[in-house]
Design a protein around this motif. Structure first.
Motif, PDB file in Angstrom:
ATOM      1  N   LEU A  23       0.808  -1.206   0.000  1.00 22.03           N
ATOM      2  CA  LEU A  23       0.000   0.000   0.000  1.00 22.03           C
ATOM      3  C   LEU A  23       0.849   1.268   0.000  1.00 22.03           C
TER       4      LEU A  23
ATOM      5  N   TRP B  83     -11.460   7.111  -3.055  1.00 22.90           N
ATOM      6  CA  TRP B  83     -10.922   6.652  -1.764  1.00 22.90           C
ATOM      7  C   TRP B  83      -9.584   7.308  -1.408  1.00 22.90           C
TER       8      TRP B  83
ATOM      9  N   TYR C  21      -7.513   7.596   2.316  1.00 24.01           N
ATOM     10  CA  TYR C  21      -6.298   6.782   2.372  1.00 24.01           C
ATOM     11  C   TYR C  21      -5.081   7.651   2.698  1.00 24.01           C
TER      12      TYR C  21
ATOM     13  N   CYS D 108      -7.752   2.262   3.953  1.00 19.90           N
ATOM     14  CA  CYS D 108      -7.829   1.691   2.605  1.00 19.90           C
ATOM     15  C   CYS D 108      -9.077   0.801   2.547  1.00 19.90           C
TER      16      CYS D 108
ATOM     17  N   CYS E 275     -10.094   0.689  -2.484  1.00 18.41           N
ATOM     18  CA  CYS E 275      -8.644   0.917  -2.383  1.00 18.41           C
ATOM     19  C   CYS E 275      -7.891  -0.411  -2.422  1.00 18.41           C
ATOM     20  N   GLN E 276      -8.396  -1.393  -1.671  1.00 17.57           N
ATOM     21  CA  GLN E 276      -7.774  -2.720  -1.658  1.00 17.57           C
ATOM     22  C   GLN E 276      -7.830  -3.360  -3.041  1.00 17.57           C
TER      23      GLN E 276
END
Length: 240
Positions: A106, A177, A181, A187, A191-192
Motif C-alpha cells: 500500500l 478513496w 487513504y 484503505c 482501495c484494496q
C-alpha cells in the motif's frame, strides 16, 4: 716629517673609510639575512598552518564519509525490504492473480527513501590549496568520486520524485478513496481492489522499480565500494 704625517693621516683616513664600508656592507648583509630568515620562518609558518588546515579538513571529510557510509547502508537495507515487496507484486504474484498478504504494498508508491548526500565534502576539499602530497591526492580522488555521485543522486532524486508526484496526481484525480487513504491511512474495499488487482498499480510499481531501484542501487553499490577504500586510505594517512 710633515709630509710623513700627512701621508700617515691619509692612510688612516683611507683605512677608516674601508672599515666603514666593510661595516656598512656587513650591516646590509645582516639585514638581508634577517629578512631571508624572517621570510623562511614566515613561509614555514604558512606551510604549517596550511598543513594543519588540510589535516582539519581531512578529518572532517573522514567524519562525513563515515556518516554517508552508514546512511547508504541503511538505505540499501531498506531497499532490500522494498525489493521483497516489489517481487511480491511483480514476480511472486501472477498477472491474473490478486496480491495477498502484502500490507507494505500500500505504501510502495507513496514514499521513497534516498541517501542524504550533500556537497559539504566537495566544498571542504575545493576550499583547500592542495599539492601533490599523498594526503592531498587522496582528497582529490574523494572529491572526484563525490562530484560524480552527487550528479547521479540528484538525477535519481528528481526522476523518482516526479514518478511519485505523477502517481499521487493520478490517484487524486481518479479515485474517490484517495483522500481517506492519504489523510487517515484508511484503505477501503475499492482501495484494496486497486492495490491487489489493478494492472495500473502493477505497471506503476514496475516503472518505479526501473527508474529507481534497478539503476540507482547498482550505482550506489559501486560508490559504496569506492567510499570504503577512501575511508581506509584516509584513516591510514591520518594514522587513525
Amino acid at each position: 716629517m710633515r709630509i710623513f704625517n700627512i701621508s700617515r693621516f691619509k692612510m688612516l683616513k683611507n683605512q677608516r673609510l674601508k672599515n666603514y664600508v666593510l661595516y656598512a656592507f656587513g650591516e646590509i648583509i645582516l639585514v638581508v639575512l634577517g629578512i631571508l630568515i624572517a621570510l623562511k620562518v614566515n613561509n614555514n609558518n604558512l606551510q604549517n598552518q596550511k598543513q594543519q588546515q588540510v589535516l582539519s579538513s581531512a578529518n572532517r571529510v573522514l567524519e562525513l564519509m563515515q556518516k554517508d557510509d552508514s546512511d547508504i547502508n541503511g538505505v540499501l537495507n531498506h531497499w532490500a525490504n522494498v525489493e521483497k515487496t516489489i517481487d511480491t507484486v511483480l514476480v511472486i504474484t501472477k498477472a491474473n492473480e490478486p496480491i495477498i498478504n502484502c500490507e507494505s504494498c500500500l505504501d510502495l508508491l507513496l514514499s521513497i527513501k534516498l541517501p542524504e548526500l550533500d556537497d559539504e565534502i566537495v566544498q571542504l576539499i575545493s576550499n583547500e590549496d592542495l599539492s601533490n602530497s599523498e594526503l592531498d591526492n587522496i582528497l582529490k580522488a574523494i572529491a572526484k568520486d563525490y562530484k560524480s555521485i552527487l550528479i547521479t543522486a540528484n538525477f535519481y532524486k528528481e526522476s523518482s520524485t516526479e514518478v511519485l508526484k505523477d502517481h499521487l496526481n493520478h490517484l487524486k484525480e481518479n479515485y474517490s478513496w484517495f483522500a481517506q487513504y492519504l489523510y487517515n491511512g484508511i484503505c477501503d474495499e475499492a482501495c484494496q481492489e486497486y492495490h491487489n488487482n489493478s494492472s495500473d498499480y502493477r505497471n506503476k510499481v514496475a516503472y518505479l522499480n526501473f527508474i529507481l531501484y534497478d539503476s540507482y542501487q547498482y550505482d550506489l553499490l559501486l560508490f559504496k565500494d569506492r567510499l570504503k577504500k577512501h575511508i581506509l586510505k584516509l584513516k591510514s594517512e591520518l594514522s587513525i
